[in-house]
Design a protein around this motif. Structure first.
Motif, PDB file in Angstrom:
ATOM      1  N   GLY A   1       6.724 -11.948 -11.133  1.00 22.84           N
ATOM      2  CA  GLY A   1       7.631 -12.101 -10.003  1.00 22.84           C
ATOM      3  C   GLY A   1       7.259 -13.286  -9.139  1.00 22.84           C
ATOM      4  N   PHE A   2       5.958 -13.485  -8.918  1.00 26.06           N
ATOM      5  CA  PHE A   2       5.499 -14.625  -8.120  1.00 26.06           C
ATOM      6  C   PHE A   2       5.804 -15.934  -8.833  1.00 26.06           C
ATOM      7  N   VAL A   3       5.566 -15.964 -10.144  1.00 26.81           N
ATOM      8  CA  VAL A   3       5.842 -17.175 -10.923  1.00 26.81           C
ATOM      9  C   VAL A   3       7.326 -17.530 -10.866  1.00 26.81           C
ATOM     10  N   LEU A   4       8.202 -16.533 -10.944  1.00 30.00           N
ATOM     11  CA  LEU A   4       9.637 -16.790 -10.891  1.00 30.00           C
ATOM     12  C   LEU A   4      10.090 -17.153  -9.485  1.00 30.00           C
ATOM     13  N   PHE A   5       9.446 -16.575  -8.483  1.00 29.61           N
ATOM     14  CA  PHE A   5       9.857 -16.812  -7.097  1.00 29.61           C
ATOM     15  C   PHE A   5       9.736 -18.282  -6.708  1.00 29.61           C
ATOM     16  N   MET A   6       8.693 -18.944  -7.184  1.00 27.76           N
ATOM     17  CA  MET A   6       8.446 -20.318  -6.751  1.00 27.76           C
ATOM     18  C   MET A   6       9.596 -21.265  -7.108  1.00 27.76           C
ATOM     19  N   PRO A   7      10.061 -21.337  -8.368  1.00 28.42           N
ATOM     20  CA  PRO A   7      11.191 -22.234  -8.644  1.00 28.42           C
ATOM     21  C   PRO A   7      12.480 -21.797  -7.953  1.00 28.42           C
TER      22      PRO A   7
ATOM     23  N   GLY B   1      19.732 -15.082  -7.235  1.00 29.08           N
ATOM     24  CA  GLY B   1      18.273 -15.139  -7.085  1.00 29.08           C
ATOM     25  C   GLY B   1      17.648 -13.764  -6.951  1.00 29.08           C
ATOM     26  N   ALA B   2      18.256 -12.916  -6.122  1.00 25.19           N
ATOM     27  CA  ALA B   2      17.731 -11.556  -5.955  1.00 25.19           C
ATOM     28  C   ALA B   2      17.813 -10.772  -7.250  1.00 25.19           C
ATOM     29  N   LEU B   3      18.941 -10.927  -7.970  1.00 26.84           N
ATOM     30  CA  LEU B   3      19.097 -10.221  -9.256  1.00 26.84           C
ATOM     31  C   LEU B   3      18.027 -10.656 -10.245  1.00 26.84           C
ATOM     32  N   LEU B   4      17.781 -11.957 -10.335  1.00 27.01           N
ATOM     33  CA  LEU B   4      16.764 -12.461 -11.262  1.00 27.01           C
ATOM     34  C   LEU B   4      15.382 -11.935 -10.901  1.00 27.01           C
ATOM     35  N   LEU B   5      15.055 -11.894  -9.616  1.00 28.80           N
ATOM     36  CA  LEU B   5      13.733 -11.423  -9.195  1.00 28.80           C
ATOM     37  C   LEU B   5      13.543  -9.937  -9.485  1.00 28.80           C
ATOM     38  N   TYR B   6      14.611  -9.172  -9.406  1.00 35.82           N
ATOM     39  CA  TYR B   6      14.526  -7.754  -9.736  1.00 35.82           C
ATOM     40  C   TYR B   6      14.363  -7.537 -11.242  1.00 35.82           C
ATOM     41  N   VAL B   7      15.179  -8.241 -12.025  1.00 35.31           N
ATOM     42  CA  VAL B   7      15.345  -7.898 -13.437  1.00 35.31           C
ATOM     43  C   VAL B   7      14.325  -8.567 -14.349  1.00 35.31           C
ATOM     44  N   LEU B   8      14.199  -9.888 -14.267  1.00 34.96           N
ATOM     45  CA  LEU B   8      13.397 -10.610 -15.262  1.00 34.96           C
ATOM     46  C   LEU B   8      11.917 -10.230 -15.254  1.00 34.96           C
ATOM     47  N   PRO B   9      11.217 -10.230 -14.116  1.00 35.80           N
ATOM     48  CA  PRO B   9       9.784  -9.892 -14.159  1.00 35.80           C
ATOM     49  C   PRO B   9       9.525  -8.473 -14.639  1.00 35.80           C
ATOM     50  N   SER B  10      10.354  -7.521 -14.234  1.00 34.68           N
ATOM     51  CA  SER B  10      10.103  -6.127 -14.618  1.00 34.68           C
ATOM     52  C   SER B  10      10.323  -5.916 -16.117  1.00 34.68           C
TER      53      SER B  10
ATOM     54  N   LYS C   1      12.656 -20.441  -5.050  1.00 36.16           N
ATOM     55  CA  LYS C   1      12.496 -20.888  -3.669  1.00 36.16           C
ATOM     56  C   LYS C   1      12.803 -22.372  -3.552  1.00 36.16           C
ATOM     57  N   VAL C   2      12.316 -23.169  -4.498  1.00 34.00           N
ATOM     58  CA  VAL C   2      12.587 -24.610  -4.491  1.00 34.00           C
ATOM     59  C   VAL C   2      14.083 -24.875  -4.624  1.00 34.00           C
ATOM     60  N   LEU C   3      14.768 -24.085  -5.467  1.00 33.82           N
ATOM     61  CA  LEU C   3      16.201 -24.252  -5.664  1.00 33.82           C
ATOM     62  C   LEU C   3      17.023 -23.747  -4.477  1.00 33.82           C
ATOM     63  N   GLY C   4      16.394 -23.031  -3.573  1.00 33.93           N
ATOM     64  CA  GLY C   4      17.120 -22.466  -2.439  1.00 33.93           C
ATOM     65  C   GLY C   4      17.915 -21.233  -2.777  1.00 33.93           C
ATOM     66  N   TRP C   5      17.486 -20.504  -3.830  1.00 36.52           N
ATOM     67  CA  TRP C   5      18.200 -19.308  -4.271  1.00 36.52           C
ATOM     68  C   TRP C   5      17.626 -18.017  -3.684  1.00 36.52           C
ATOM     69  N   VAL C   6      16.543 -18.113  -2.932  1.00 35.03           N
ATOM     70  CA  VAL C   6      15.982 -16.952  -2.257  1.00 35.03           C
ATOM     71  C   VAL C   6      15.669 -17.329  -0.818  1.00 35.03           C
ATOM     72  N   GLY C   7      15.610 -16.334   0.042  1.00 39.19           N
ATOM     73  CA  GLY C   7      15.302 -16.585   1.438  1.00 39.19           C
ATOM     74  C   GLY C   7      16.545 -16.547   2.306  1.00 39.19           C
ATOM     75  N   PRO C   8      16.367 -16.526   3.621  1.00 35.88           N
ATOM     76  CA  PRO C   8      17.495 -16.384   4.556  1.00 35.88           C
ATOM     77  C   PRO C   8      18.468 -17.556   4.532  1.00 35.88           C
ATOM     78  N   ASP C   9      18.026 -18.715   4.054  1.00 35.73           N
ATOM     79  CA  ASP C   9      18.906 -19.888   4.043  1.00 35.73           C
ATOM     80  C   ASP C   9      19.712 -20.028   2.749  1.00 35.73           C
ATOM     81  N   ALA C  10      19.521 -19.135   1.805  1.00 33.14           N
ATOM     82  CA  ALA C  10      20.241 -19.223   0.537  1.00 33.14           C
ATOM     83  C   ALA C  10      21.722 -18.927   0.737  1.00 33.14           C
ATOM     84  N   ALA C  11      22.573 -19.698   0.062  1.00 28.62           N
ATOM     85  CA  ALA C  11      24.002 -19.414   0.088  1.00 28.62           C
ATOM     86  C   ALA C  11      24.264 -18.053  -0.557  1.00 28.62           C
ATOM     87  N   ARG C  12      25.391 -17.434  -0.226  1.00 24.29           N
ATOM     88  CA  ARG C  12      25.635 -16.059  -0.669  1.00 24.29           C
ATOM     89  C   ARG C  12      25.563 -15.922  -2.189  1.00 24.29           C
TER      90      ARG C  12
END
Length: 314
Positions: A40-46, A65-74, A48-59
């Protein structure tokens, strides 16, 4: 009673240090959870760079981004742990031709459960529809609260915790431990109380634990969980475990005490939902008892250890 459905049993010729630090239930649980966190940490970094996670991410990007963080690492961690540690094909996740059937059954059961809760509250005069909407943005609820949460939580709580505890201590211990943990991880949610956590432990922890025990299918449990969340939020307009739903097809008005309606936590804190979930879990327990699939206390001491690296098919 049979342990034939267990996915993994420690090979008989395993050295003592591997039996303790690699194959024991606590070791496999910790190693798998650490692997999920690391991936999850490894996936979060790119992301974050793409702007797909965090409060500033477009809808749209934020949902993906949230879907990928939930699904891929698990999923990746579960597959790797099964391959590297248990040295087996995880049939409980990779269902082959049974996958569409399992998902369809799970989705139908999850939607039926929440519909039964809403129907019971309507009959009690505690739930009333004041508006029906047709044009709502439901992608976020479906993909994140539905699919994402279902995949992640079912892998962690049923695939890792329930399955591995059952392999070490039997069904009763696995059911109790995984249900309590599942209930009380929601204690920090908005509007949560001790009762709401107990209710989730009963209606979701016990029900989903027994659904896995009877079917040995994680996709079926994921289907129940995803449809449960989506139907509860986007269809009936109830908060999802305390998280408010802004858009739903049915706009509800609740009336009555919180113990009946669930209050700000939603259907899951209602005694109606707890009673229906408990009844369904007991029904599945009866099925498991009749089939002889309940695993006794300390199953590895009840039967000889399995000889080989690939466990019998579930």
């Amino acid at each position: 009673m049979s342990t034939a459905a267990l996915a993994f049993r420690t090979p008989a010729d395993t050295p003592a240090w591997q039996r303790r630090f690699l194959y024991s239930p606590p070791a496999r649980i910790v190693l798998t959870l650490l692997l999920i966190a690391a991936l999850g940490f490894v996936l979060f970094m790119p992301l974050k760079v793409l702007g797909w996670v965090g409060p500033d991410a477009a809808r749209a990007q934020g949902i993906v981004g949230a879907l990928l963080l939930y699904v891929l690492p698990s999923i990746a961690a579960y597959l790797l742990a099964a391959r590297w540690i248990e040295r087996r094909r995880p049939r409980e996740l990779l269902r082959g031709r049974d996958l569409p059937r399992d998902l369809a059954i799970g989705i139908a059961c999850g939607a039926a459960y929440i519909s039964a809760c809403a129907g019971a509250l309507w009959l009690a005069g505690a739930y009333r529809v004041v508006e029906v909407r047709t044009d709502i943005p439901f992608a976020g609820t479906l993909l994140v609260a539905g699919v994402g949460a279902a995949v992640f939580e079912e892998i962690v709580f049923r695939g890792v915790l329930f399955r591995i505890i059952e392999e070490g201590l039997g069904t009763a211990a696995a059911l109790l431990a995984s249900a309590l943990l599942f209930g009380f991880v929601h204690i920090t949610n908005p509007g949560a109380t001790v009762w709401s956590s107990v209710a989730i432990a009963i209606e979701a922890g016990l029900l989903l634990g027994m659904a896995y025990q009877v079917t040995r299918s994680l996709p079926l449990c994921m289907g129940i969980h995803a449809a449960w969340n989506f139907t509860q939020g986007s269809v009936y307009g109830s908060p999802i475990s305390g998280l408010p739903t802004k858009n739903s097809w049915l706009v509800p008005q609740f009336s009555g005490p919180d113990w009946l309606t669930g209050g700000s936590f939603g259907f899951e804190a209602s005694v109606v939902a707890a009673a229906i979930g408990l009844a369904a879990a007991i029904a599945l327990l009866v099925v498991a008892q009749r089939r002889g699939t309940l695993v006794p206390w300390r199953p590895n001491r009840a039967q000889p250890a399995y000889h080989g690296v690939e466990a019998p098919a579930a």
